[in-house]
Design a protein around this motif. Sequence first.
Motif, short mmCIF file in Angstrom:
data_model
loop_
_atom_site.label_atom_id
_atom_site.label_comp_id
_atom_site.label_asym_id
_atom_site.label_seq_id
_atom_site.Cartn_x
_atom_site.Cartn_y
_atom_site.Cartn_z
N GLY A 84 -29.68 -14.06 4.40
CA GLY A 84 -30.04 -13.94 5.81
C GLY A 84 -30.05 -15.28 6.51
N ALA A 85 -30.56 -16.31 5.83
CA ALA A 85 -30.58 -17.65 6.42
C ALA A 85 -29.18 -18.22 6.59
N LEU A 86 -28.26 -17.78 5.76
CA LEU A 86 -26.88 -18.26 5.79
C LEU A 86 -26.01 -17.48 6.78
N ALA A 87 -26.50 -16.32 7.24
CA ALA A 87 -25.66 -15.38 7.98
C ALA A 87 -25.11 -15.94 9.28
N ALA A 88 -25.95 -16.63 10.07
CA ALA A 88 -25.49 -17.16 11.36
C ALA A 88 -24.36 -18.16 11.17
N ASN A 89 -24.48 -19.00 10.13
CA ASN A 89 -23.43 -19.97 9.85
C ASN A 89 -22.14 -19.28 9.45
N LYS A 91 -21.20 -16.23 10.22
CA LYS A 91 -20.66 -15.54 11.40
C LYS A 91 -19.90 -16.51 12.30
N ALA A 92 -20.47 -17.70 12.51
CA ALA A 92 -19.81 -18.70 13.34
C ALA A 92 -18.55 -19.25 12.67
N ARG A 93 -18.59 -19.37 11.36
CA ARG A 93 -17.48 -20.00 10.62
C ARG A 93 -16.32 -19.03 10.43
N PHE A 94 -16.61 -17.78 10.07
CA PHE A 94 -15.55 -16.84 9.71
C PHE A 94 -15.45 -15.63 10.65
N GLY A 95 -16.42 -15.48 11.56
CA GLY A 95 -16.45 -14.30 12.41
C GLY A 95 -17.27 -13.20 11.78
N ALA A 96 -17.87 -12.34 12.61
CA ALA A 96 -18.75 -11.28 12.10
C ALA A 96 -17.99 -10.32 11.19
N ARG A 97 -16.77 -9.99 11.57
CA ARG A 97 -15.99 -9.02 10.79
C ARG A 97 -15.75 -9.50 9.37
N ASN A 98 -15.24 -10.71 9.22
CA ASN A 98 -14.96 -11.24 7.88
C ASN A 98 -16.25 -11.45 7.08
N ALA A 99 -17.31 -11.90 7.77
CA ALA A 99 -18.58 -12.12 7.07
C ALA A 99 -19.13 -10.81 6.53
N SER A 211 -11.94 -15.38 17.07
CA SER A 211 -11.30 -16.67 16.81
C SER A 211 -12.39 -17.72 16.69
N THR A 212 -12.38 -18.47 15.64
CA THR A 212 -13.39 -19.50 15.42
C THR A 212 -12.76 -20.88 15.57
N SER A 213 -13.50 -21.77 16.16
CA SER A 213 -13.07 -23.15 16.34
C SER A 213 -13.62 -24.00 15.21
N VAL A 214 -12.75 -24.70 14.52
CA VAL A 214 -13.18 -25.52 13.39
C VAL A 214 -14.16 -26.59 13.86
N HIS A 215 -13.97 -27.09 15.09
CA HIS A 215 -14.81 -28.16 15.58
C HIS A 215 -16.22 -27.68 15.89
N VAL A 217 -17.86 -25.29 14.17
CA VAL A 217 -18.52 -24.77 12.98
C VAL A 217 -19.41 -25.85 12.37
N GLN A 218 -20.65 -25.47 12.07
CA GLN A 218 -21.59 -26.41 11.47
C GLN A 218 -21.46 -26.39 9.95
N PRO A 219 -21.71 -27.51 9.29
CA PRO A 219 -21.69 -27.51 7.83
C PRO A 219 -22.81 -26.64 7.27
N ILE A 220 -22.58 -26.07 6.10
CA ILE A 220 -23.60 -25.22 5.48
C ILE A 220 -24.70 -26.11 4.90
N PRO A 221 -25.95 -25.93 5.35
CA PRO A 221 -27.06 -26.79 4.88
C PRO A 221 -27.56 -26.35 3.51
N LEU A 222 -26.81 -26.67 2.49
CA LEU A 222 -27.12 -26.18 1.14
C LEU A 222 -28.49 -26.65 0.65
N LEU A 223 -28.84 -27.91 0.95
CA LEU A 223 -30.12 -28.44 0.47
C LEU A 223 -31.29 -27.67 1.06
N ARG A 224 -31.25 -27.44 2.37
CA ARG A 224 -32.36 -26.71 3.00
C ARG A 224 -32.36 -25.25 2.59
N LEU A 225 -31.19 -24.65 2.42
CA LEU A 225 -31.14 -23.27 1.94
C LEU A 225 -31.74 -23.16 0.54
N THR A 226 -31.42 -24.13 -0.30
CA THR A 226 -31.99 -24.14 -1.65
C THR A 226 -33.50 -24.30 -1.60
#
Length: 496
Positions: A84-89, A91-99, A211-215, A217-226
């Motif tokens: 759930g914490a990763l979902a917004a990232n 969705k922004a990175r790959f789009g809701a459909r692909n996610a 359509s997602t813009s690479v610029h 998209v935020q990096p996945i905050p792995l440390l905080r998710l962990t």
Amino acid sequence: MSMTKDGRDAGKSGPHSEAEGRWGELLQPNHLAATVTLCLGVALFAFNEFFISTALPTAVEEFGGAALLSWAFTLYLVFAIIGGALAANLKARFGARNALIAAALVFVTGTVIATLATSMPQVLVGRLFQGLGEGVIAAVCYALIPELFPPRLVPKVFGAEAIVWASAAFAGPLISGFLTEHCSWRAAFFVNIPAAAIFIALVLAIVPRQSTSVHSVQPIPLLRLTAFGLGILLISVSNMLQNGFAMAALLVLAIAVLVNTVHLDRRSRHSILPLGAFAIGRPLGTGLWIILLMPLAQASGSVYLVYGLQHLWDFGPTAAGFSSALMAMSWSLTAILVASLRSHDLRVRLIWVGPLLLCLGLIGLTVAIATAEFRLIFAGQIAIGAGFGVCWGTLSQLLMDVSPAAERDKTSALLPTLQSAGYAIGAAVFGLTANMRGFDEGARVAVMRHALLAVFAISCVISFASLFFGIRTVRLARSRRSARSEVRTQRPVAVD
């Protein structure tokens, strides 16, 4: 701003547009598939929870490893919260459909592993994948509500999802019990596979490509998710310990990890939480406190009420379980009634009534245990269910509305995640309370009664905190609305 499928602006709302919403519109051709898709996404989460809780004990009997039973729920919950914490990232990175499709495939993978398992460790691996997939699905489905529906129908969608939860609470254990008894516990797991296949087909048909813009998209905050996952894991593990002091130490450590992670997230350029999360001066912040505290307080009943009915009043499993079904039905019916109100302002003004009813219901449960009057249990459960039904859908919509457009996906994804976290923290807090008061399988009735009395008394205190935030949320929301109205009236009008 996002657009609904019929081209209307989902970012705008008003009393006239909302007054036109009808329940029947959810079943019209232009909304039916979207309604079914989002409700099925919630149903995968809800029914899976009740199916597995009924079927797992039989799997334990087949494999052994009863000590691992609690881990089947712990790992699912922890990874659902991480998803759930990763979902917004995502969705922004790959789009809701692909996610959604990827998450559903992860969920199916976990289901296949658990269904074909030959040992409890394999079941645990399957539950881990199920939790991760379902966490993303539930969060993204919440985020899609304002995108796939016009504002006037959003309350109706939340009402429909309340019906799904009530149906899962009522029918889930019955269906799973029937399948487990007459077929196999594996059949109860397997039911999720065709449901997930239907969900994937609906997502392909309904959710548009983005359509997602690479610029952007935020990096996945792995440390905080962990860190978030570790905090929830420590909370869940603390609830398994028998030593009260060890439980308390682990619980304090877990809360410290979560609080520090929230502080780190606030200072990060790429935050997981939306701007203003848990700030007591903003309606978004106070509303999120309600989302956390109400399930936290209600966890007392989820964990101990059925057990108390069976051991304090000698209720059978079916009669004791009826109290939970009664709460779910009350939630569903109240949610339908509130969603049917024409005035959005009235629904917002009623938000504080939800925590109030929760307080009254938990007071009823506390008095019932203190006086041995079991009839108050059922009245209390009705009040608790009505409390959630009165405020939950409206509060969720309000939190989406007060979030900046760029933060809305984070808020939407946070709602089911925070609700799960509330239940996890509540289970640990009340487990510690009961343990410290001598609660045990072999405890005398008097000791058990005093332990449960302490549990529900603390839940009342927590519910009072949710009431404070409920009143404050309504006040802040009305002040914000008044300020925006004043700005609009002072805006100069262009003259041709």
